[in-house]
Scaffold this motif. Sequence first.
Motif, PDB file in Angstrom:
ATOM      1  N   GLU A  30      74.371  20.861   3.263  1.00 35.73           N
ATOM      2  CA  GLU A  30      74.323  19.606   2.986  1.00 35.73           C
ATOM      3  C   GLU A  30      75.706  19.374   2.143  1.00 35.73           C
ATOM      4  N   GLN A  31      76.169  20.188   1.309  1.00 37.74           N
ATOM      5  CA  GLN A  31      77.200  19.947   0.839  1.00 37.74           C
ATOM      6  C   GLN A  31      78.532  19.805   1.463  1.00 37.74           C
ATOM      7  N   ARG A  32      78.568  20.956   2.558  1.00 38.28           N
ATOM      8  CA  ARG A  32      79.820  20.851   3.287  1.00 38.28           C
ATOM      9  C   ARG A  32      79.647  19.559   4.210  1.00 38.28           C
ATOM     10  N   THR A  33      78.651  19.035   4.695  1.00 39.21           N
ATOM     11  CA  THR A  33      78.497  18.090   5.688  1.00 39.21           C
ATOM     12  C   THR A  33      78.889  16.534   4.979  1.00 39.21           C
ATOM     13  N   HIS A  34      78.288  16.390   3.374  1.00 36.69           N
ATOM     14  CA  HIS A  34      78.507  15.268   3.091  1.00 36.69           C
ATOM     15  C   HIS A  34      79.467  15.035   1.704  1.00 36.69           C
TER      16      HIS A  34
END
Length: 384
Positions: free
Chosen positions: A130-134
């Motif tokens: 999630e952190q990588r994507t958003h």
Amino acid sequence: MRIAYVLLDPGIGIFGTKGASVHAQEVIRSFRALGHEVTVFCTRTDDAVPADLADLDVVRLELPAGLERGGREIALLRVSDLLADLVAGEHTGIDVVYERYSLFSTAGARISERLGVPLLLEVNAPLIDEQRTHRGLVHDDHAARATAVSFGQATRLVCVSDAVAEWVHRDYPGLDDVAVVPNGVNTDRIVPGADPADAAAPGAPVHIGFVGTLKPWHGTDRLLRACAGLRGSFHLDIVGHGPEAEALVRLADDLDLGERVTFHGAVAPADVPAHLRGFDIASAPYPGGPNYFSPLKVYEYMAAGLPTVASAVGALPDLIAGTGTGLLVPPDDLAALTEALQSLIDDPALRTRMGEAARAEALARHSWTSRCRDILDPVLLETA
């Protein structure tokens, strides 16, 4: 039992207004209602303090201000170590550590190891992905190691959905106790409003409501587009704020919805029940794609006695299908969303039946008290 509630995510204030903050507050309330003492250890508090939590023992460890992303990640690692030292040195009476899984935190694992007490780790999302994507992630390796340490030390991992549990099993195989405990609702705090048949004045608009942070994965833009195709007298109430707010206001203007939409902005959790009582229909219009949420808003809609129109994604089909509490629509079918909303606008009796079923379902199956018993009881039995 004395519980250390650990929340080191700097994006979640323990007394904030967004869903994650509400979730934390409700878990803490339920632990206390079950007779346990709770001390909170966090990096952020915010100031929407509910009256019934004003006496909560909160220890805040502040992060240095003005750091860029990579520096902030390293600071979180250091704060995690500081917290473990603090609790092991000054709070040795702790019986259980309950941590909301946060990137770069091994605090719960270290405290559990040093005090010899169980760690319950609540997992709400595959945070590294999630952190990588958003938002972006600089120190992937540190995040991965911290996650592995926390998961490996946990006595029990409590996942909010089957999708989250599947991620845990896939990326961290061999863990002994991985449970699925969905979100719940405080059925005393959130109650239905007046009987719609008594409250509605002749010709009054039917109120369609949405509560949540205004982010792309909540699908609020789809709700606006669907409402632009509705017939009859209706009003859309959007309760919440977020990065999509300005774009959604512009979209409402472009769709000529005009005075049929009210953007209420962010509201304190204590004020959400009153907004829910003003709705006739509730909405959870998630877009298609991967969905690992256990949507807090839908449980609140149910407790408020509201029929819900929701996308058939993630955990929602299991929650709504066959219960008579709402209508499910394909996530990328805008016409189906409009049609479902229209059917409830046109049929007050159906709204009433679904709302009554929703309230009954919330009371019977989804209270936070029962959820927290499900979380704690296995550990209590082992330590008895």
